[in-house]
Design an enzyme around this catalytic site. Structure first.
Site, PDB file in Angstrom:
ATOM      1  N   GLU A 209       0.871  -1.175   0.000  1.00 44.16           N
ATOM      2  CA  GLU A 209       0.000   0.000   0.000  1.00 44.16           C
ATOM      3  C   GLU A 209       0.907   1.224   0.000  1.00 44.16           C
ATOM      4  O   GLU A 209       1.482   1.594   1.029  1.00 44.16           O
ATOM      5  CB  GLU A 209      -0.916  -0.015   1.238  1.00 44.16           C
ATOM      6  CG  GLU A 209      -1.866  -1.207   1.302  1.00 44.16           C
ATOM      7  CD  GLU A 209      -2.909  -1.192   0.195  1.00 44.16           C
ATOM      8  OE1 GLU A 209      -3.075  -0.139  -0.456  1.00 44.16           O
ATOM      9  OE2 GLU A 209      -3.555  -2.229  -0.022  1.00 44.16           O
ATOM     10  N   CYS A 243      -2.023   9.297   2.436  1.00 43.69           N
ATOM     11  CA  CYS A 243      -1.601   8.716   1.155  1.00 43.69           C
ATOM     12  C   CYS A 243      -2.617   8.942   0.050  1.00 43.69           C
ATOM     13  O   CYS A 243      -2.268   8.938  -1.130  1.00 43.69           O
ATOM     14  CB  CYS A 243      -1.309   7.227   1.319  1.00 43.69           C
ATOM     15  SG  CYS A 243      -2.709   6.249   1.887  1.00 43.69           S
TER      16      CYS A 243
END
Length: 456
Positions: A209, A243
């Site tokens: 991720e 993110c």
């Protein structure tokens, strides 16, 4: 106990089959849930010390999301764990076919500092639900949260099943030298490449991720003030250290000035006329990242914000105009409260600009026109996103979350977490009271005809 011994202890425990007991998995997850509910204030305090997160933001973006994921896993784990029947071809008469989910074994979960509680515990819950043992490695950049996670796991779980390793680069390096059965990593692209390289020695599967430069496109002036509000929320939440934050804005040239005024009003509404003094403003995680962000703002056309408080590691929400693809703000993921604005004249220019770059983790479209929405979704590749909002797509257990290309691989949340940490086994069970002779030697013209009849 050193790291090698810890991994070996968990592997031995996994071989006892205790983690494959569904009731034991549920009990372990429930123990973690009870601890969280009883110690919420301590988690909030740790997040305040590491990132200056307000209690509301800490619950909304970390504790609440973890509890929601826990409840979702507990609700569905028994159903997901059952064998799944599938159709059996006539050529395999008489037999039954089904799939089962098998845990990988010993899993490593490496988490970042920006959402240090959520991004440690959510994937770990998925790994436990699937029947694995888990070693959690929190980020050393968020030491107070790292300590609280370690205490939580020690007081609610058996170390043979779930354990926490604290520390920095040395501990990360030592962990990656071990043989795990699955590695789940959340963090930067460069470290993700290293994780994948280390995992390749043992052909260990990984979920990465990562992140990247997630674009936000504003294509018309319908609900422009609401668009500014939702973009500001996604960008300046956690001081931009998210993110999936909108990394840069692509907006039609004729809408730019109106948008800047709208987002200026929103920033003042959120943080007051002097945001740098707002007590709810999240701080930059450390001096290193503070200096990186301050250098990015050198010689920029700052139209909103741009103020610094080095003592408290704060940067006010900042909007930068007249940015192009060669600007320093466009060379790396910003990961801070800075929004660069770029303009285009037609939507195909925006598509071309996005597609010349690495695939982003998130993608945001603000448009009232379905044909524009559909064109962007069809033309651009990305991990996930929203139409007429930002970042909320990751806040549900009903949707998987993950990247593509340089923004990552694999996904999790809800059932996706259970599947990510499981190997799907395909099984055919044949009856012994009948045995069709077609597949056996010697082959004959009759067998050939029958095989062609059944297998097509």
């Amino acid at each position: 106990m050193d790291i090698k011994e810890l991994v070996e202890m968990q592997r031995n425990y996994y071989m006892t089959l205790q983690t494959k007991d569904i009731d034991q998995r549920i009990k372990t997850i429930e123990n973690i849930k009870i601890w969280i509910l009883e110690h919420q204030n301590r988690i909030i305090e740790a997040l305040k010390k590491d990132l200056n997160k307000d209690a509301t933001e800490s619950y909304m973006c970390e504790i609440g999301l973890v509890l929601n994921e826990i409840n979702y896993q507990l609700k569905h784990i028994k159903k997901w764990s059952k064998p799944k029947r599938v159709k059996t071809p006539l050529a395999q008469f008489y037999g039954t076919s089904y799939e089962t989910y098998e845990p990988y074994g010993v899993c490593l979960v490496m988490s970042p500092w920006n959402y240090p509680f959520m991004l440690s515990i959510e994937p770990a819950i998925g790994a436990i639900a699937a029947g694995n043992t888990v070693i959690i490695k929190p980020s050393a950049y968020a030491p107070h949260v790292s300590h609280i996670i370690k205490q939580m796991i020690e007081e609610s779980c058996d170390e043979k099943w779930v354990a926490v390793v604290e520390g920095g680069r040395a501990e990360n390096t030592e962990l990656l030298e071990q043989r795990f059965d699955y590695i789940f990593f959340t963090g930067s692209v460069n470290v993700g490449k290293l994780v994948m390289e280390k995992a390749s020695r043992y052909l260990t599967p990984v979920t990465l991720e990562l992140g990247g430069k997630s674009p936000c496109i504003v294509d018309d002036d319908k609900s422009l003030k609401l668009a500014a509000k939702r973009i500001a929320f996604g960008k300046f939440l956690n001081a931009g250290q998210t993110c999936v934050a909108p990394d840069y804005l692509l907006i039609k040239e004729e809408l730019k000035d109106s948008f800047i005024e709208a987002i200026r009003d929103v920033i003042y509404e959120f943080f007051g006329e002097n945001p740098i003094e707002n007590k709810q403003l999240v701080k930059i995680i450390n001096q290193k990242h503070f200096k990186r962000l301050s250098h990015l703002l050198e010689n920029q056309d700052i139209v909103i914000g741009g103020k610094f408080d080095e003592r408290h590691l704060k940067i006010s929400p900042t909007v930068v105009d007249h940015v192009d693809g060669d600007n320093s703000l466009m060379q790396e993921e910003i990961f801070g409260p800075i929004l660069p604005i770029m303009t285009y004249h037609n939507i195909h220019e925006a598509i071309h600009f996005i597609n010349q770059r690495e695939k982003p983790l998130a993608f945001y479209i603000f448009s009232s026109q379905k044909e524009v929405q559909d064109l962007l979704l069809k033309s651009c590749s990305f991990g996930g996103g929203c139409i007429n909002d930002t970042i909320i797509h990751l806040a549900t257990s009903e949707l998987g979350f993950g990247g593509v290309g340089h923004s990552g691989m694999g996904s999790y949340h809800g059932k996706k977490s259970f599947e990510t940490f499981s190997h799907t086994r395909s099984i055919v069970k044949k009856a012994t009271w009948i045995d069709l002779p077609l597949r056996y030697y010697p082959y004959t013209p009759l067998k050939d005809k029958m095989i062609r009849l059944f297998v097509k």
